[in-house]
Design an enzyme around this catalytic site. Structure first.
Site, PDB file in Angstrom:
ATOM      1  N   ASN A   1      49.783  48.103  42.667  1.00 52.48           N
ATOM      2  CA  ASN A   1      48.882  49.444  42.618  1.00 52.48           C
ATOM      3  C   ASN A   1      47.971  48.923  43.628  1.00 52.48           C
ATOM      4  O   ASN A   1      47.634  49.504  44.400  1.00 52.48           O
ATOM      5  CB  ASN A   1      47.842  49.517  41.029  1.00 52.48           C
ATOM      6  CG  ASN A   1      49.501  50.846  40.581  1.00 52.48           C
ATOM      7  OD1 ASN A   1      50.138  51.229  40.801  1.00 52.48           O
ATOM      8  ND2 ASN A   1      48.886  50.377  39.466  1.00 52.48           N
TER       9      ASN A   1
ATOM     10  N   TYR B   1      51.944  35.000  31.287  1.00 48.59           N
ATOM     11  CA  TYR B   1      50.865  35.646  32.415  1.00 48.59           C
ATOM     12  C   TYR B   1      50.841  34.002  33.255  1.00 48.59           C
ATOM     13  O   TYR B   1      50.347  35.032  34.648  1.00 48.59           O
ATOM     14  CB  TYR B   1      49.626  34.307  31.362  1.00 48.59           C
ATOM     15  CG  TYR B   1      48.576  33.744  32.887  1.00 48.59           C
ATOM     16  CD1 TYR B   1      47.795  35.330  32.910  1.00 48.59           C
ATOM     17  CD2 TYR B   1      48.202  32.651  33.534  1.00 48.59           C
ATOM     18  CE1 TYR B   1      46.648  35.238  33.871  1.00 48.59           C
ATOM     19  CE2 TYR B   1      46.958  32.791  34.015  1.00 48.59           C
ATOM     20  CZ  TYR B   1      46.091  33.992  33.982  1.00 48.59           C
ATOM     21  OH  TYR B   1      44.838  33.075  35.127  1.00 48.59           O
TER      22      TYR B   1
ATOM     23  N   GLY C   1      36.956  42.461  29.275  1.00 49.82           N
ATOM     24  CA  GLY C   1      35.805  42.545  30.436  1.00 49.82           C
ATOM     25  C   GLY C   1      34.464  42.791  28.923  1.00 49.82           C
ATOM     26  O   GLY C   1      35.099  43.781  28.135  1.00 49.82           O
TER      27      GLY C   1
END
Ligand code: UDP
Length: 323
Positions: A103, A149, A40
């Site tokens: 999480n 992935y 990002g």
């Protein structure tokens, strides 16, 4: 809807995450963006920093996540998402799809928040069913280059359904097909930024394989609208989202050449291992359940994206051949 509601968006500084932050900020949610910034970029969200209803946590969601106060919604969008990126960050990709999702689910349970997780057309692998509907289980090579992935996202779906069934967590799963638009990274290695970069800088366009493989490209604003509708629907099974307008990669290269007016030609490079031969979403579910379908066609979306890349590269939009 949504007055003063609090939403956590992971992957906030990424391509899709940043568009989601914008959408929820403009709908007057209190938005907490989270990102570890490995793929990002802060420039995607820096225009939101001055707003009173946006906060940013520079944090890795694969580590323990702590968010003080109440939370109403979580959107888990953190992950490297291009084949080049997840080859470069294989362990991080596996961790964010598995530990990161765990999480987020734990946080959703603790806060009694609704959570939507970003899954992918990659759960179908190199599909033997065409177009792909949600009932298809896929054709994935677990130990191939895309396995990090694909399997992380498959695990993500499994643990999300388990939290839903075992703990009653309010979950949503979206399977995202190829999406494009402003804020894609020019160097993320995906076909669209590669072609634009090559056309703009005067390099030949690299088509992998013979170019007969297909993809179906969805403009990011359409996707964001679909995510928004799914989040506020009651449907808890996976939903495909993408644009069913399918095209071969060769045709796609020709479209970019036409749009940019480049004099470059196409050059052929080896097809990467396990590269899916065809991909087209069956969006019957999204249409029926959410009344959703893409509105922005490829020629319109590509023009906007081209302008974005020209600006990013410091070129004048006036220089565009066919804007
Ligand atoms: N591709 C290509 N040239 C490039 C980059 C990608 O021909 O410079 C091909 C790639 O082999 C695949 C398709 O374009 O068949 C889409 O690749 P991308 O990396 O965008 O994402 P994928 O859909 O494979 O996850």
């Amino acid at each position: 809807m949504g007055e003063q509601k609090r939403i956590l968006i992971t992957g906030a500084a990424g391509f899709i995450g940043s568009h989601l932050c914008e959408r929820f900020v403009s709908e007057e949610f209190n938005v907490i963006g989270m990102d570890n910034l490995i793929t990002g970029e802060l420039k995607n969200i820096e225009h939101l920093f001055a707003l009173p209803n946006f906060q940013f946590y520079h944090q890795d969601v694969s580590q323990f996540v702590y968010v003080p106060g109440e939370l109403d919604y979580i959107l888990h969008f953190a992950s490297p998402a291009s084949p080049v990126d997840y080859l470069k960050w294989p362990i991080q990709t596996l961790k964010v799809g598995s530990l990161g999702t765990h999480n987020c689910l734990g946080l959703a349970k603790a806060k009694n928040a609704r959570i939507l997780v970003a899954s992918t057309s990659e759960v179908y692998g190199d599909p033997l069913v065409h177009p792909q509907n949600e009932e298809y289980w896929g054709n994935v090579n677990p130990i191939g280059p895309r396995g990090v992935y694909d399997e992380a996202k498959r695990f993500q779906e499994a643990i999300t359904m388990a939290y839903h069934n075992a703990h009653g967590v309010d979950t949503r799963i979206i399977r995202i097909f190829n999406t494009y638009g402003p804020r894609m990274r020019l160097n993320d290695g995906r076909v669209l930024p590669n072609f634009f970069y090559q056309a703009i800088t005067g390099e030949d366009l690299t088509v992998y394989g013979d170019g007969s493989q297909t993809r179906s490209f969805c403009y990011v604003d359409d996707l964001v609208e679909g995510i928004y509708r799914l989040l506020f629907s009651d449907y808890t099974m996976p939903v495909n989202m993408g644009n069913p307008d399918e095209i071969t990669i060769s045709q796609f290269a020709e479209e970019i050449i036409q749009l940019t007016g480049t004099m470059q030609k196409v050059v052929y490079k080896p097809l990467p291992m396990d590269d899916p031969k065809q991909r087209q979403p069956d969006i019957t579910k999204a249409r029926q359940l959410l009344g959703w379908e893409p509105k922005i066609n490829r020629s319109e979306g590509l023009k906007i994206t081209y302008q974005y890349f020209m600006k990013t590269m410091g070129k004048s939009p006036m220089a565009m051949a066919h804007s």
